[in-house]
Design a protein around this motif. Sequence first.
Motif, PDB file in Angstrom:
ATOM      1  N   ARG A  32     -60.581  -8.258  -2.107  1.00  0.00           N
ATOM      2  CA  ARG A  32     -59.620  -8.321  -3.056  1.00  0.00           C
ATOM      3  C   ARG A  32     -59.041  -9.700  -3.476  1.00  0.00           C
ATOM      4  N   TYR A  61     -55.027  -3.487  -9.399  1.00  0.00           N
ATOM      5  CA  TYR A  61     -55.949  -2.564  -8.353  1.00  0.00           C
ATOM      6  C   TYR A  61     -57.377  -3.182  -8.884  1.00  0.00           C
ATOM      7  N   ALA A  63     -61.474  -3.015  -8.125  1.00  0.00           N
ATOM      8  CA  ALA A  63     -62.544  -2.293  -7.931  1.00  0.00           C
ATOM      9  C   ALA A  63     -64.042  -2.923  -8.226  1.00  0.00           C
ATOM     10  N   ARG A 207     -66.476  -0.804  -3.964  1.00  0.00           N
ATOM     11  CA  ARG A 207     -65.308  -0.681  -3.073  1.00  0.00           C
ATOM     12  C   ARG A 207     -63.935  -0.598  -4.104  1.00  0.00           C
ATOM     13  N   ASP A 209     -59.834  -0.273  -4.546  1.00  0.00           N
ATOM     14  CA  ASP A 209     -58.568  -0.108  -3.995  1.00  0.00           C
ATOM     15  C   ASP A 209     -57.802   1.100  -3.878  1.00  0.00           C
ATOM     16  N   GLU A 210     -57.095   1.453  -2.482  1.00  0.00           N
ATOM     17  CA  GLU A 210     -56.349   2.794  -2.396  1.00  0.00           C
ATOM     18  C   GLU A 210     -55.194   2.521  -3.468  1.00  0.00           C
ATOM     19  N   HIS A 243     -58.907   0.123   1.158  1.00  0.00           N
ATOM     20  CA  HIS A 243     -59.743   0.488  -0.019  1.00  0.00           C
ATOM     21  C   HIS A 243     -60.754   1.605   0.379  1.00  0.00           C
ATOM     22  N   TRP A 244     -61.221   2.146  -0.747  1.00  0.00           N
ATOM     23  CA  TRP A 244     -62.232   2.966  -0.373  1.00  0.00           C
ATOM     24  C   TRP A 244     -63.583   2.160  -0.407  1.00  0.00           C
TER      25      TRP A 244
END
Length: 254
Positions: A32, A61, A63, A207, A209-210, A243-244
Amino acid sequence: MHWLLFELAAPLASFGGTAPGQVRDTELLPSRSAVLGLLAAAQGVERDDVAAQHALGEGLYIAARVNPGASLARDYHTAQAPGQAALKGRPCRTRRDELSVPKDDLNTVLSDRYYYSDYAATIGVACGSAERLDALGRALRRPRFTLYLGRKSCPPAWPIVPQLLQADTWALALSGYEERVGTSLSRFDGFGVAGWLRSRKDSYFHRVDEGINPGELTGARQLVVRRDRPLDTARRLFGEGRHWRIGPEQEARS
């Protein structure tokens, strides 16, 4: 949700992981803080302007979808640096200041620095404001500072041309992005970018972000805690972010 999507591709990329001692590692998935740093450079926000850096990241956010075809490379790196005793009482604002000591006071510092070669990724920035993302897109097209993928030795392979769109999930944002740019990437196939649109979907690494919905993505899914949330950019202090991470189960060095 509004999205700004763009490609990052370069002969070399290095997104810092843990860096104990003489090893300067890299991760496959951009952090990030790395993406926010890229956006800050595009807008001309100085690293020492902590308030502006915080304002930039607020409400954004991040990704990313990364092409797994990049190859890990190691650089055996040597550099000169004075010992702590030689620096005592001497301000060092530049590299030239640091080295302006007697030669006998200089030491050789050895390190292993890792990079990914032939790197390519699709980056997504999500926000509730289309106007804000439009301003970021204009900055990426005409950046104030030089952009690079992690280290200053890693400039992008070509100018960044972001696309603004709306989507409820990261997966839908990627699908809409591919419809717009899929036919224009064949000349960049040397970096694997065009190949993404023809390759197996389950080979990508993501990836996300939550706080935003990844959507229908193939692969193992894991919620990861990583210290990549900028707290103080001037002192390079980072807090934990979640994050996922989605992709093949064997995800090397990322």
